[in-house]
Design a protein around this motif. Structure first.
Motif, PDB file in Angstrom:
ATOM      1  N   MET A 164      -5.293   1.037   1.188  1.00 36.16           N
ATOM      2  CA  MET A 164      -3.854   0.332   1.522  1.00 36.16           C
ATOM      3  C   MET A 164      -3.068   0.432   0.240  1.00 36.16           C
ATOM      4  O   MET A 164      -3.839   0.370  -0.783  1.00 36.16           O
ATOM      5  CB  MET A 164      -4.057  -0.843   1.911  1.00 36.16           C
ATOM      6  CG  MET A 164      -4.553  -1.075   3.319  1.00 36.16           C
ATOM      7  SD  MET A 164      -3.546   0.073   4.527  1.00 36.16           S
ATOM      8  CE  MET A 164      -2.064  -0.901   4.427  1.00 36.16           C
ATOM      9  N   TYR A 208       0.514  -5.225  -0.097  1.00 34.15           N
ATOM     10  CA  TYR A 208      -0.141  -6.684  -0.259  1.00 34.15           C
ATOM     11  C   TYR A 208       1.071  -7.625  -0.890  1.00 34.15           C
ATOM     12  O   TYR A 208       1.147  -8.827  -0.744  1.00 34.15           O
ATOM     13  CB  TYR A 208      -1.095  -6.400  -1.331  1.00 34.15           C
ATOM     14  CG  TYR A 208      -2.385  -5.977  -0.995  1.00 34.15           C
ATOM     15  CD1 TYR A 208      -3.315  -6.572  -0.298  1.00 34.15           C
ATOM     16  CD2 TYR A 208      -2.859  -4.478  -0.958  1.00 34.15           C
ATOM     17  CE1 TYR A 208      -4.591  -6.145   0.266  1.00 34.15           C
ATOM     18  CE2 TYR A 208      -3.675  -4.124  -0.433  1.00 34.15           C
ATOM     19  CZ  TYR A 208      -4.624  -4.888  -0.003  1.00 34.15           C
ATOM     20  OH  TYR A 208      -5.871  -4.387   0.639  1.00 34.15           O
ATOM     21  N   ARG A 211      -5.177  -5.353  -9.408  1.00 29.60           N
ATOM     22  CA  ARG A 211      -5.791  -4.046  -9.028  1.00 29.60           C
ATOM     23  C   ARG A 211      -4.817  -2.845  -9.256  1.00 29.60           C
ATOM     24  O   ARG A 211      -5.273  -1.792  -9.390  1.00 29.60           O
ATOM     25  CB  ARG A 211      -5.825  -4.334  -7.569  1.00 29.60           C
ATOM     26  CG  ARG A 211      -6.595  -2.954  -6.728  1.00 29.60           C
ATOM     27  CD  ARG A 211      -7.850  -2.777  -7.065  1.00 29.60           C
ATOM     28  NE  ARG A 211      -8.546  -1.658  -6.289  1.00 29.60           N
ATOM     29  CZ  ARG A 211      -8.499  -0.545  -6.708  1.00 29.60           C
ATOM     30  NH1 ARG A 211      -7.572  -0.260  -8.061  1.00 29.60           N
ATOM     31  NH2 ARG A 211      -8.752   0.601  -6.275  1.00 29.60           N
ATOM     32  N   MET A 228     -10.009   2.682   7.995  1.00 29.45           N
ATOM     33  CA  MET A 228     -11.056   1.547   8.067  1.00 29.45           C
ATOM     34  C   MET A 228     -10.470   0.558   7.290  1.00 29.45           C
ATOM     35  O   MET A 228     -10.190  -0.615   7.833  1.00 29.45           O
ATOM     36  CB  MET A 228     -12.428   1.972   7.541  1.00 29.45           C
ATOM     37  CG  MET A 228     -13.383   0.895   7.826  1.00 29.45           C
ATOM     38  SD  MET A 228     -13.359   0.389   9.684  1.00 29.45           S
ATOM     39  CE  MET A 228     -14.421  -1.188   9.456  1.00 29.45           C
ATOM     40  N   GLU A 229     -10.167   0.946   6.018  1.00 30.29           N
ATOM     41  CA  GLU A 229      -9.563   0.040   5.057  1.00 30.29           C
ATOM     42  C   GLU A 229      -8.055  -0.690   5.687  1.00 30.29           C
ATOM     43  O   GLU A 229      -7.872  -2.075   5.483  1.00 30.29           O
ATOM     44  CB  GLU A 229      -9.306   0.485   3.657  1.00 30.29           C
ATOM     45  CG  GLU A 229      -9.011  -0.617   2.747  1.00 30.29           C
ATOM     46  CD  GLU A 229      -8.586   0.163   1.551  1.00 30.29           C
ATOM     47  OE1 GLU A 229      -8.714   1.095   1.323  1.00 30.29           O
ATOM     48  OE2 GLU A 229      -8.087  -0.913   0.647  1.00 30.29           O
ATOM     49  N   ALA A 230      -7.365   0.293   6.366  1.00 29.76           N
ATOM     50  CA  ALA A 230      -6.138  -0.268   6.914  1.00 29.76           C
ATOM     51  C   ALA A 230      -6.096  -1.332   7.761  1.00 29.76           C
ATOM     52  O   ALA A 230      -5.775  -2.178   8.107  1.00 29.76           O
ATOM     53  CB  ALA A 230      -5.293   1.043   7.186  1.00 29.76           C
ATOM     54  N   ILE A 239      -8.808  -3.222   8.534  1.00 31.44           N
ATOM     55  CA  ILE A 239      -9.294  -4.568   7.824  1.00 31.44           C
ATOM     56  C   ILE A 239      -8.125  -5.233   7.475  1.00 31.44           C
ATOM     57  O   ILE A 239      -7.943  -6.501   7.596  1.00 31.44           O
ATOM     58  CB  ILE A 239     -10.678  -4.218   6.869  1.00 31.44           C
ATOM     59  CG1 ILE A 239     -11.622  -3.772   7.793  1.00 31.44           C
ATOM     60  CG2 ILE A 239     -10.807  -5.771   6.504  1.00 31.44           C
ATOM     61  CD1 ILE A 239     -12.813  -3.686   6.619  1.00 31.44           C
ATOM     62  N   PHE A 240      -7.470  -4.494   6.424  1.00 31.70           N
ATOM     63  CA  PHE A 240      -6.100  -5.207   6.181  1.00 31.70           C
ATOM     64  C   PHE A 240      -5.111  -5.701   7.150  1.00 31.70           C
ATOM     65  O   PHE A 240      -4.855  -6.847   6.971  1.00 31.70           O
ATOM     66  CB  PHE A 240      -5.330  -4.168   5.259  1.00 31.70           C
ATOM     67  CG  PHE A 240      -4.121  -4.411   4.666  1.00 31.70           C
ATOM     68  CD1 PHE A 240      -4.188  -5.555   3.586  1.00 31.70           C
ATOM     69  CD2 PHE A 240      -2.956  -4.289   5.387  1.00 31.70           C
ATOM     70  CE1 PHE A 240      -2.703  -6.009   3.261  1.00 31.70           C
ATOM     71  CE2 PHE A 240      -1.611  -4.747   5.036  1.00 31.70           C
ATOM     72  CZ  PHE A 240      -1.500  -5.604   3.793  1.00 31.70           C
ATOM     73  N   LEU A 267     -10.714  -6.773  -0.290  1.00 33.75           N
ATOM     74  CA  LEU A 267     -10.104  -5.448  -0.136  1.00 33.75           C
ATOM     75  C   LEU A 267      -9.667  -5.038  -1.516  1.00 33.75           C
ATOM     76  O   LEU A 267      -9.526  -4.015  -1.886  1.00 33.75           O
ATOM     77  CB  LEU A 267      -9.144  -5.358   0.773  1.00 33.75           C
ATOM     78  CG  LEU A 267      -9.715  -5.345   2.262  1.00 33.75           C
ATOM     79  CD1 LEU A 267      -8.362  -5.276   3.334  1.00 33.75           C
ATOM     80  CD2 LEU A 267     -10.376  -4.095   2.498  1.00 33.75           C
ATOM     81  N   THR A 314     -10.836  -5.473  -4.352  1.00 36.26           N
ATOM     82  CA  THR A 314     -12.254  -5.536  -5.150  1.00 36.26           C
ATOM     83  C   THR A 314     -12.129  -6.580  -6.259  1.00 36.26           C
ATOM     84  O   THR A 314     -12.206  -6.495  -7.559  1.00 36.26           O
ATOM     85  CB  THR A 314     -12.215  -4.040  -5.980  1.00 36.26           C
ATOM     86  OG1 THR A 314     -10.845  -3.798  -6.743  1.00 36.26           O
ATOM     87  CG2 THR A 314     -12.248  -2.866  -4.976  1.00 36.26           C
ATOM     88  N   HIS A 360      -2.943   3.401  -4.476  1.00 31.71           N
ATOM     89  CA  HIS A 360      -3.864   2.600  -4.006  1.00 31.71           C
ATOM     90  C   HIS A 360      -4.324   1.789  -5.473  1.00 31.71           C
ATOM     91  O   HIS A 360      -5.299   0.880  -5.512  1.00 31.71           O
ATOM     92  CB  HIS A 360      -5.273   3.455  -3.671  1.00 31.71           C
ATOM     93  CG  HIS A 360      -5.015   3.848  -2.188  1.00 31.71           C
ATOM     94  ND1 HIS A 360      -5.747   3.512  -1.142  1.00 31.71           N
ATOM     95  CD2 HIS A 360      -4.197   5.007  -1.963  1.00 31.71           C
ATOM     96  CE1 HIS A 360      -5.524   4.352  -0.205  1.00 31.71           C
ATOM     97  NE2 HIS A 360      -4.658   5.332  -0.608  1.00 31.71           N
TER      98      HIS A 360
END
Lengths: 99, 214
Positions: free
Chosen positions: A1, A6, A50, B1-3, B5-6, B46, B48, B119
């Motif tokens: 993402m 965010y 990040r 997959m990350e999207a 979960i986000f 997510l 990190t 990212h």
């Protein structure tokens, strides 16, 4: 993402917390909404850390957590004190600072 | 997959936040805030930052929320009145919040941060784990670390002062009530008053012995 998702989510959470502080009148719920706003700030800090690829923003987020814990402790102590004096737990009735 | 979960975590966070604001009972507000905090911990993972996520779950959702639950159970869940004290308060609050959201979003998204729509850079494997954060806290940010510990101590002492002085004043009020007489107040309040007087001398003797082993 991407990071901007965010950031927008953090802005949305901050706004919801601001609505809560403006609308609700129980001091306990106002403290909870303050927690929401602080957590939105935390999310923005971690997202920016990040984005930069630097861990120092996460240390800032930890310090914000400490500040939030202090604020909760003092605020809940005030609420308990208000309750013991049998004053109404309503910020519109608690306008004057008489002891 | 990350999207995926986000979006699940984001929907959970927003739903928890709305639940905090909307719920009439403060107890349900606290529960919604716990759900919100867990969703935020997933978002931190997510991004990190494992240590911040762990601290969020342990410190916030564990300790602070237990404190909230205790105070809600002590104070009781008083229902708020439904009328607005200021006419049109909710309308103006909603308008202000909408403009605040637009302002924050446009201010951040239209800024010159070029990496915002990426990212982020590739990070090494130990990014944000407890060892890295601990190194930062104890080397580069030692002074803020110690200052925050002092702040926590001051907050704890302040909370004790705030909650303790009222007990003395209410005790004095109870004594006055007893002296002036009146059948209702002593019978209603004598039982809670008698307990601190009996308990208060007890914690004083252990404190030197507790200090001695250190």
């Amino acid at each position: 993402m991407n990071i901007d998702w965010y950031i927008v989510l953090s802005a949305l959470l901050f706004t919801i917390g601001a609505i809560g502080i403006l609308v609700r009148r129980s001091p306990m719920v106002i403290l909870l909404c303050l927690e929401l706003m602080l957590n939105a700030g935390n999310l923005a800090l971690v997202a920016f850390s990040r984005e930069v690829g630097n861990q120092q923003g996460q240390v800032f987020a930890l310090v914000v957590m400490v500040i939030a814990a202090c604020e909760v402790v003092v605020g809940l102590g005030l609420i308990v004190a208000i309750f013991r004096r049998k004053l109404p737990l309503d910020v519109d009735d608690l306008r004057r600072l008489h002891g | 997959m990350e999207a995926v979960i986000f979006f699940i975590a984001a929907i959970g966070a927003v739903a928890g936040a709305i639940g905090v604001v909307v719920a009439r009972n403060p107890f349900y507000s606290v529960l919604a805030l716990i759900a919100h905090l867990f969703s935020l911990a997933v978002l931190f993972l997510l991004l990190t930052s494992a240590f911040v996520a762990a601290a969020q779950v342990v410190v916030y959702a564990g300790a602070v929320m237990v404190l909230y639950v205790f105070v809600v159970a002590y104070v009781g869940s008083a229902q708020e009145a439904k009328w607005d004290p200021v006419p049109g308060q909710r309308l103006f609050a909603g308008l202000l919040a909408f403009f605040l959201f637009v302002e924050i979003s446009s201010a951040v998204l239209s800024s010159g941060l070029r990496a915002l729509s990426t990212h982020g850079p590739d990070v090494p494997a130990g990014f944000g784990d407890p060892a890295a954060i601990g190194n930062l806290l104890l080397e580069k940010f030692l002074v803020p670390f110690e200052a925050s510990s002092v702040l926590l101590l001051i907050a704890a002492v302040g909370a004790i002062v705030l909650a303790g002085r009222k007990r003395e004043s209410s005790e004095a009020g109870g004594r006055n009530g007893r002296l002036t007489g009146g059948g209702v107040t002593p019978s209603g309040h004598s039982a809670p008053k008698a307990r601190p007087e009996g308990v208060a001398p007890a914690p004083v003797p252990p404190s030197p012995s507790a200090g001695a082993p250190r």
